[in-house]
Write a protein that holds these residues in place. Structure first.
Motif, mmCIF file in Angstrom:
data_model
loop_
_atom_site.group_PDB
_atom_site.id
_atom_site.type_symbol
_atom_site.label_atom_id
_atom_site.label_comp_id
_atom_site.label_asym_id
_atom_site.label_seq_id
_atom_site.Cartn_x
_atom_site.Cartn_y
_atom_site.Cartn_z
ATOM 1 N N ASP A 37 0.788 -1.173 0.047
ATOM 2 C CA ASP A 37 0.066 -0.047 0.028
ATOM 3 C C ASP A 37 0.778 1.193 -0.025
ATOM 4 O O ASP A 37 2.011 1.044 -0.178
ATOM 5 C CB ASP A 37 -0.916 0.043 1.202
ATOM 6 C CG ASP A 37 -0.227 0.004 2.707
ATOM 7 O OD1 ASP A 37 1.137 0.016 2.592
ATOM 8 O OD2 ASP A 37 -0.803 -0.368 3.455
ATOM 9 N N SER B 48 -3.001 1.303 5.752
ATOM 10 C CA SER B 48 -4.352 1.251 4.945
ATOM 11 C C SER B 48 -5.152 0.260 5.749
ATOM 12 O O SER B 48 -6.425 0.454 5.875
ATOM 13 C CB SER B 48 -4.284 1.179 3.654
ATOM 14 O OG SER B 48 -3.858 -0.230 3.312
ATOM 15 N N SER C 117 -8.312 1.384 8.096
ATOM 16 C CA SER C 117 -10.006 0.785 7.585
ATOM 17 C C SER C 117 -10.639 0.201 8.636
ATOM 18 O O SER C 117 -11.761 0.543 8.883
ATOM 19 C CB SER C 117 -9.735 -0.206 6.429
ATOM 20 O OG SER C 117 -9.408 0.536 5.120
ATOM 21 N N GLY D 189 -8.077 -2.795 3.990
ATOM 22 C CA GLY D 189 -7.359 -1.863 3.382
ATOM 23 C C GLY D 189 -6.890 -2.293 2.103
ATOM 24 O O GLY D 189 -6.885 -3.637 1.575
#
Length: 279
Positions: free
Chosen positions: A59, A141, A145, A238
């Motif tokens: 990510d 991420s 989330s 994520g």
């Protein structure tokens, strides 16, 4: 009265010309290039996961962490942060004055531009904070989330809110993929200045990259819907967890490798956008 109105009109026209000038165009192109670097690295990290080396997060934070570990990594991070800030300013100018194209001044174009401006401003801030040694690149991420989903589920009608948000992300992903496959990005490019070979490369990267990116967003939205239905924030995923989930489908790591290659293509497509995008 007329003179003051004229002064205001002239001032507004000067601001709009500045927003559409060469400096702002340069900022937009720098932003597309910065986006390309990040997606290229995320795709490479996802490829490593597909082939059994899953040590880094696939990510934005993982990509920035890879950069930070390299020689002159801080310099590159500063450049990326400035480029993304340029993207945020350009999107803000589109929201204020409209974008290129026949419908550029309509609200259906301006509102998404404003949302993109806020998003890129946040990303630019997180990158610059990391470059300055006072941040972590925005954090994982996956954890973001889960945290956001957990807080949202605690709100009145939280399940509905999370479910609708997930549906919105899923639909956005499908729309991204559809627009890529139908090559709607042609309207935003100066195709007449490209050679035939370059146009073919643009289409390979634009279609393959956009389809892969859309698939990731659609899958992430699906996981958010599932988290809402089951009232389990840990089921939200994520970018990294969503990518890893492709390896657990019947298609196995091959699907993850294909999506990862698509993200690499999208990174290259962003470089093409930096060069030939109408701004």
């Amino acid at each position: 009265m007329d003179a003051s109105v004229s002064v205001r009109n002239n001032g507004g026209a000067q601001v709009e010309r500045a927003a559409r000038g060469s400096v702002m165009k340069g900022a937009a192109r720098a932003g597309f290039a910065a986006r390309g670097v990040i997606y290229l690295l995320v795709g490479v990290l996802a490829l490593q996961i597909a082939f059994g080396d899953g040590g880094e997060q696939a990510d934005r934070q993982g990509a920035l962490g890879e950069i930070a570990q390299r020689p002159f990594g801080a310099v590159v991070l500063w450049a990326l942060g400035v480029g993304l800030a340029g993207m945020a300013l350009w999107r803000l100018s589109e929201a204020a004055f409209g974008s290129a194209g026949s419908e550029g001044r309509t609200w259906k174009k301006r509102l998404p531009a404003l949302a993109r401006s806020v998003f890129y401003a946040f990303v630019a801030y997180s990158v610059l904070a990391l470059a300055a040694g006072s941040g972590d690149g925005g954090g994982s991420s996956d954890q973001q989330s889960k945290d956001v989903t957990a807080r949202a589920l605690e709100l009145p009608a939280g399940q509905w809110l999370v479910g609708l948000a997930g549906a919105g992300v899923a639909v956005a992903g499908l729309w991204i993929g559809f627009r890529a496959v139908t090559r709607s990005y042609h309207d935003k490019l100066r195709l007449g200045t490209m050679s035939r070979r370059t146009r073919r490369l643009v289409d390979v990267t634009g279609v393959g990259g956009g389809a892969a990116r859309g698939l990731v967003f659609a899958a992430a939205g699906g996981f958010a819907i599932r988290a809402a239905v089951d009232y389990r924030p840990d089921q939200a995923k994520g970018f990294d967890d969503t990518l890893r989930s492709f390896a657990h489908t019947p298609a196995g790591p091959g699907l993850l490798a294909g999506v990862a290659a698509g993200l690499v293509l999208f990174g290259v497509f962003s470089f093409f956008m930096a060069r030939w995008r109408k701004v």
